[in-house]
Design an enzyme around this catalytic site. Structure first.
Site, PDB file in Angstrom:
ATOM      1  N   LYS A  42       8.411   6.064   3.261  1.00 46.19           N
ATOM      2  CA  LYS A  42       7.587   5.241   4.145  1.00 46.19           C
ATOM      3  C   LYS A  42       7.788   3.759   3.820  1.00 46.19           C
ATOM      4  CE  LYS A  42       2.794   5.160   5.794  1.00 46.19           C
ATOM      5  NZ  LYS A  42       1.439   5.682   5.586  1.00 46.19           N
TER       6      LYS A  42
ATOM      7  N   LYS B 212      -4.325   8.871  -6.580  1.00 45.70           N
ATOM      8  CA  LYS B 212      -4.618   7.566  -7.187  1.00 45.70           C
ATOM      9  C   LYS B 212      -5.086   7.683  -8.638  1.00 45.70           C
ATOM     10  CE  LYS B 212      -5.468   4.505  -3.302  1.00 45.70           C
ATOM     11  NZ  LYS B 212      -6.366   3.497  -2.728  1.00 45.70           N
TER      12      LYS B 212
ATOM     13  N   LYS C 202       4.703  -2.005   1.027  1.00 42.34           N
ATOM     14  CA  LYS C 202       4.703  -3.299   0.340  1.00 42.34           C
ATOM     15  C   LYS C 202       5.032  -3.143  -1.142  1.00 42.34           C
ATOM     16  CE  LYS C 202      -0.224  -3.313  -0.847  1.00 42.34           C
ATOM     17  NZ  LYS C 202      -0.089  -3.302  -2.290  1.00 42.34           N
TER      18      LYS C 202
END
Length: 340
Positions: free
Chosen positions: A200, A117, A203
């Site tokens: 995967k 991240k 969204k």
């Protein structure tokens, strides 16, 4: 060590919006099923974790309600489980600070999610993003949770929680915190993109056709299944025959998870058939399971005040468990508590 602790399950999901079939099969369906075990279940929308990266305030409120609606639409009953949002129980933040003094800096820098991240410019990441595994440990240990349902991507966080509990118990000469066990049930349902079986379901994929959203209606679900990428070969009799066919393997896994069968049971029924026969059958199963969830989510989201009431009630119940454990932790550390 856990024999002295009452069995208790804790888990949470981030209010990141855009929940998908992957979230349902990988987490929410399982959370609902765990209510049948007779063990106390505590479920949390982890909004304090969400703000480790900047969030637009009104969107955060909306997505927190959406996550709560998803829990309930998937079958989590707020009368049988404790369901709340993390920020309404201040024990989480207080315990996280106490655990910041137990956890080691090196542990934090080793966490792969921080590396992912923060990226190359980690100096500009928030301190919260680096320290959030201590908050995750607090989420779990503030309830003396003995088990946490985890996927492969969360095992490292649970290991850190176990390290924090072990070090605290050792440093203070107590057996206060349980060494929480991972709750792994069979093969994890890892749902992949409908457009690319190697990725995967997410969204964040720019193509809405790559995923089934929990808010999709029956027509949208069926259309996305019909248009899912496949190959031209017929289906084999077992999963061994799908090793090099990621899209086919993904659709079979989805069918199996939705129908509570093993992938091999599904293939035994469709062996030798092509996707012209398999896709309509999968669409029927997906619509049967997922369309009612979308309908319930829409109903819950139409009454945000009721969601807030449910979350507030859950927070009261969570606080009643967490505060005595937090207070005992302070006593063990040597912090004075003299306010009535």
């Amino acid at each position: 060590m856990n024999k002295t602790h009452t069995p208790r399950i804790f888990s949470g999901i981030q209010p990141s919006g855009g929940l998908t079939l992957g979230n349902y099969l990988g987490a929410l369906k399982r959370f609902a099923a765990l209510q049948e075990t007779g063990i106390e279940t505590i479920y949390c929308v982890v909004d304090l974790h969400a703000i480790t990266v900047w969030q637009q305030p009104e969107k955060l409120r909306q997505q927190t309600r959406e996550a709560a609606a998803a829990f309930m639409a998937a079958g989590v009953d707020p009368a049988r489980s404790v369901l709340f949002n993390q920020s309404q129980v201040s024990a989480h933040a207080e315990m996280a600070w106490l655990f910041n003094t137990v956890a080691r800096v090196g542990w934090m820098y080793r966490m792969t999610q921080f590396k992912d991240k923060a990226g190359k410019n980690s100096e500009n990441a928030s301190l919260g993003l680096l320290a959030y595994p201590a908050l995750m440990a607090a989420d779990i240990l503030t309830y003396h949770a003995t088990a946490v349902p985890v996927g492969d991507d969360q095992k490292q966080h649970l290991e850190l929680t176990r390290d924090v509990a072990t070090k605290f118990n050792h440093d203070y000469g107590v057996e206060f915190f349980p060494i929480t066990e991972p709750l792994i049930e069979g093969a994890a349902t890892r749902v992949m993109s409908l457009r690319d079986g190697s990725k995967k379901m997410s969204k964040s994929d720019p193509s809405d056709a790559s995923r089934i959203n929990l808010t999709d209606d029956a027509d949208a679900i069926a259309q996305k299944i019909r248009k899912a990428r496949t190959d031209a070969d017929p289906l084999p009799g077992s999963m061994d025959g799908l090793k090099d066919r990621p899209e086919a393997r993904n659709l079979v896994n989805i069918y199996a998870a939705l129908s509570d069968e093993t992938p091999d049971q599904v293939l035994a029924r469709f062996e030798g058939q092509g996707f012209g026969a398999f896709k309509p059958a999968l669409a029927d199963v997906a619509v049967e399971v997922m369309a009612p969830i979308a309908k319930r989510m829409t109903e819950y989201m139409a009454d945000p005040a009721e969601i807030d009431r449910i979350l507030g009630n859950g927070a009261d119940r969570a606080d009643a468990i967490a505060t005595p454990i937090l207070n005992r932790t302070k006593d063990i550390i040597g912090l004075i508590r003299s306010r009535g």
